[in-house]
Design an enzyme around this catalytic site. Structure first.
Site, PDB file in Angstrom:
ATOM      1  N   GLU A   1     -22.225  98.834  53.059  1.00 25.60           N
ATOM      2  CA  GLU A   1     -21.622  97.686  53.731  1.00 25.60           C
ATOM      3  C   GLU A   1     -21.994  97.649  55.203  1.00 25.60           C
ATOM      4  O   GLU A   1     -22.038  98.678  55.869  1.00 25.60           O
ATOM      5  CB  GLU A   1     -20.104  97.726  53.578  1.00 25.60           C
ATOM      6  CG  GLU A   1     -19.697  97.349  52.175  1.00 25.60           C
ATOM      7  CD  GLU A   1     -18.198  97.452  51.956  1.00 25.60           C
ATOM      8  OE1 GLU A   1     -17.528  96.417  51.905  1.00 25.60           O
ATOM      9  OE2 GLU A   1     -17.702  98.581  51.849  1.00 25.60           O
TER      10      GLU A   1
ATOM     11  N   CYS B   1      -7.634 105.393  55.881  1.00 26.08           N
ATOM     12  CA  CYS B   1      -8.894 104.661  55.734  1.00 26.08           C
ATOM     13  C   CYS B   1      -9.223 104.427  54.266  1.00 26.08           C
ATOM     14  O   CYS B   1      -9.180 105.345  53.446  1.00 26.08           O
ATOM     15  CB  CYS B   1     -10.030 105.441  56.392  1.00 26.08           C
ATOM     16  SG  CYS B   1     -11.620 104.619  56.253  1.00 26.08           S
TER      17      CYS B   1
ATOM     18  N   CYS C   1     -17.510 108.045  51.572  1.00 29.41           N
ATOM     19  CA  CYS C   1     -17.283 109.012  52.653  1.00 29.41           C
ATOM     20  C   CYS C   1     -16.573 110.234  52.080  1.00 29.41           C
ATOM     21  O   CYS C   1     -15.670 110.096  51.270  1.00 29.41           O
ATOM     22  CB  CYS C   1     -16.415 108.377  53.741  1.00 29.41           C
ATOM     23  SG  CYS C   1     -16.148 109.451  55.177  1.00 29.41           S
TER      24      CYS C   1
ATOM     25  N   CYS D   1     -12.228  97.764  60.688  1.00 31.51           N
ATOM     26  CA  CYS D   1     -12.232  99.232  60.623  1.00 31.51           C
ATOM     27  C   CYS D   1     -11.374  99.717  59.471  1.00 31.51           C
ATOM     28  O   CYS D   1     -10.235  99.284  59.313  1.00 31.51           O
ATOM     29  CB  CYS D   1     -11.613  99.836  61.883  1.00 31.51           C
ATOM     30  SG  CYS D   1     -12.489  99.496  63.377  1.00 31.51           S
TER      31      CYS D   1
ATOM     32  N   CYS E   1     -22.184  96.512  62.949  1.00 29.17           N
ATOM     33  CA  CYS E   1     -21.558  97.778  62.563  1.00 29.17           C
ATOM     34  C   CYS E   1     -22.210  98.241  61.263  1.00 29.17           C
ATOM     35  O   CYS E   1     -22.150  97.542  60.257  1.00 29.17           O
ATOM     36  CB  CYS E   1     -20.051  97.548  62.374  1.00 29.17           C
ATOM     37  SG  CYS E   1     -19.185  98.993  61.770  1.00 29.17           S
TER      38      CYS E   1
ATOM     39  N   CYS F   1      -9.536 110.868  55.338  1.00 30.38           N
ATOM     40  CA  CYS F   1      -8.571 110.314  56.285  1.00 30.38           C
ATOM     41  C   CYS F   1      -7.600 109.414  55.517  1.00 30.38           C
ATOM     42  O   CYS F   1      -8.034 108.519  54.788  1.00 30.38           O
ATOM     43  CB  CYS F   1      -9.271 109.536  57.383  1.00 30.38           C
ATOM     44  SG  CYS F   1     -10.482 110.536  58.269  1.00 30.38           S
TER      45      CYS F   1
HETATM   46  N1  SAH Z   1     -16.279 108.461  60.124  1.00 28.38           N
HETATM   47  C1  SAH Z   1     -16.395 107.925  61.450  1.00 28.38           C
HETATM   48  C2  SAH Z   1     -16.793 106.467  61.517  1.00 28.38           C
HETATM   49  C3  SAH Z   1     -16.084 105.469  60.626  1.00 28.38           C
HETATM   50  S1  SAH Z   1     -14.450 105.005  60.960  1.00 28.38           S
HETATM   51  C4  SAH Z   1     -15.133 108.176  62.223  1.00 28.38           C
HETATM   52  O1  SAH Z   1     -14.170 108.665  61.645  1.00 28.38           O
HETATM   53  O2  SAH Z   1     -15.113 107.944  63.418  1.00 28.38           O
HETATM   54  C5  SAH Z   1     -14.436 103.964  62.343  1.00 28.38           C
HETATM   55  C6  SAH Z   1     -13.042 103.898  63.006  1.00 28.38           C
HETATM   56  O3  SAH Z   1     -12.107 103.172  62.193  1.00 28.38           O
HETATM   57  C7  SAH Z   1     -12.413 105.265  63.214  1.00 28.38           C
HETATM   58  O4  SAH Z   1     -11.985 105.384  64.532  1.00 28.38           O
HETATM   59  C8  SAH Z   1     -11.223 105.268  62.274  1.00 28.38           C
HETATM   60  O5  SAH Z   1     -10.206 106.074  62.781  1.00 28.38           O
HETATM   61  C9  SAH Z   1     -10.849 103.828  62.235  1.00 28.38           C
HETATM   62  N2  SAH Z   1     -10.078 103.433  61.046  1.00 28.38           N
HETATM   63  C10 SAH Z   1     -10.150 103.934  59.811  1.00 28.38           C
HETATM   64  N3  SAH Z   1      -9.315 103.291  58.984  1.00 28.38           N
HETATM   65  C11 SAH Z   1      -8.703 102.339  59.708  1.00 28.38           C
HETATM   66  C12 SAH Z   1      -7.774 101.311  59.423  1.00 28.38           C
HETATM   67  N4  SAH Z   1      -7.314 101.120  58.186  1.00 28.38           N
HETATM   68  N5  SAH Z   1      -7.397 100.501  60.438  1.00 28.38           N
HETATM   69  C13 SAH Z   1      -7.887 100.642  61.664  1.00 28.38           C
HETATM   70  N6  SAH Z   1      -8.805 101.575  61.997  1.00 28.38           N
HETATM   71  C14 SAH Z   1      -9.192 102.417  61.034  1.00 28.38           C
END
Ligand code: SAH
Length: 367
Positions: free
Chosen positions: A93, A120, A113, A344, A106, A117
């Site tokens: 994506e 996410c 992944c 995000c 982006c 987390c």
């Molecule tokens: N793996 C990397 C890059 C992808 S995530 C990382 O963790 O940085 C990109 C950003 O989106 C990260 O800062 C993450 O904390 C944030 N993120 C993940 N899930 C989210 C959500 N549901 N709402 C808002 N931000 C989120």
């Protein structure tokens, strides 16, 4: 069958070497590189300035593109999400975000992944596989062609953020190679200071990146001010806890250029990490390490079925005020493309028909 070489993932010198293997002169290598990366052609058939016979040979031994766009979703705010498939059928994506001054793309570094987390959505896919340098570059070529027209120069330049699906630092070599290809002035010519890579905190790779000349900017996802909470939200913290992470940031800080700050991202989860006490803890943590950093507060993007709610606006602004009162530059990120699952943490190869989209359709991409 012999594997066809993914030419989009080759640097210009590698492409020159590749055509040398076909007993073609170096200028042909430069020509093919520019056709792929500067003119953004997606098939050899379109390279009509090459002899027909060479095009046929290239097509036999190489590939000009490997990703297929399955659908394109357009948000009411103009953001576009592309759901693509790799040659082996895995989802990739990419999000195009139109902005006032300069548009941003982006991109994803992995399909799925491996990090778990809890806030996410991508985590739910698990790791399918890391993307090749070519698959990383191709995402940008596809998004640019769709936004501006094939080969048309972005009128205001392009910023890139490695914040899509996947953990970029678990695909470090391919990522750096893709960035080097994209920085070539005979190609896309997107230089590293237009690129920001976000990591969940893979400490050894932060240290490795510090040694790279022409490195991109760095963003680090924190999500919590204490190990106790971060262990829960971002299990990678058990491997590299906050102290170790911030020590690595301190090493990285030595490579910052004048005026450059690195970014900490902090997703705001109602009742979980958004209290005044936690704002003070975060400020103290960063100040204790004396880091030249700014904080981006990211309102949590709805990600059903995850058990979180975004913090109310007042809570976010109170949190911001506390950080600022302790001398930390703080910004609140405006969510983009939420209605099409492009924001995000929402990239999880969603395919359902979304009411708010202006359009969902396949974008023809030849290979
Ligand atoms: N793996 C990397 C890059 C992808 S995530 C990382 O963790 O940085 C990109 C950003 O989106 C990260 O800062 C993450 O904390 C944030 N993120 C993940 N899930 C989210 C959500 N549901 N709402 C808002 N931000 C989120």
């Amino acid at each position: 069958m012999e594997q066809r070489v993914e030419l989009i993932g080759l640097s210009q010198p590698e492409l020159i070497e590749f055509v040398d293997g076909l007993e073609e002169p170096a200028y042909r290598g430069r020509q093919v590189f520019a056709a792929l990366q500067h003119r953004r052609l997606r098939s050899f058939a379109e390279m009509t300035d090459l002899p027909k016979e060479l095009r046929a040979r290239l097509n036999k031994v190489g590939q000009a593109s490997t990703l297929k766009v399955e659908s394109r979703y357009i948000s009411s705010d103009g953001t576009r999400r592309y759901l693509m498939k790799t040659h082996d059928g895995l989802p990739v994506e990419t999000v195009f975000i139109p902005e006032e001054h300069r548009d941003t793309i982006c991109f994803s570094s992995q399909s799925g992944c491996p990090l778990q987390c809890t806030f996410c959505l991508t985590a739910q896919l698990g790791l399918l596989r890391s993307l090749t340098p070519g698959e990383i570059v191709e995402q940008i070529l596809i998004a640019l062609n769709d936004a501006y027209g094939v080969g048309v120069k972005p009128p205001r330049g392009t910023n890139l953020v490695g914040m899509g699906a996947g953990e970029p630092f678990l695909n470090f070599d391919s990522l750096l190679k893709a960035l080097r290809i994209m920085a070539d002035r005979n190609g896309l010519y997107i230089v590293s200071n237009r690129v920001t890579i976000s990591t969940a905190g893979i400490v050894p790779k932060i240290l490795d990146l510090a040694k790279v000349s022409d490195r991109p900017h760095l963003a680090i996802s924190l999500a919590a001010p204490t190990d106790e909470l971060r262990n829960e939200l971002m299990p990678i913290n058990k491997r590299w806890p906050l102290e170790e992470l911030l020590k690595a940031c301190k090493v990285f800080e030595k490579t910052l250029k004048p005026g450059e700050l690195f970014t900490f991202e902090y997703v705001m989860l109602a009742g979980v990490n958004d209290s005044e006490e936690q704002a003070r803890q975060l400020a103290n943590l960063l100040n204790r390490h004396g880091l030249k950093a700014k904080v981006n507060l990211i309102p949590h993007n709805p990600a059903e079925p995850l058990p979180y709610r975004p913090s109310p606006e007042e809570t976010v602004s109170r949190f911001k005020k506390i950080l600022e009162s302790k001398g930390i530059h703080t910004y609140v990120r405006r969510p983009r493309g939420r209605d099409i699952f492009a924001a995000c943490g929402q990239l999880a190869a969603r395919q359902e028909t979304l009411n708010t989209c202006k359009e969902i359709r396949s974008v023809g991409v030849t290979s």
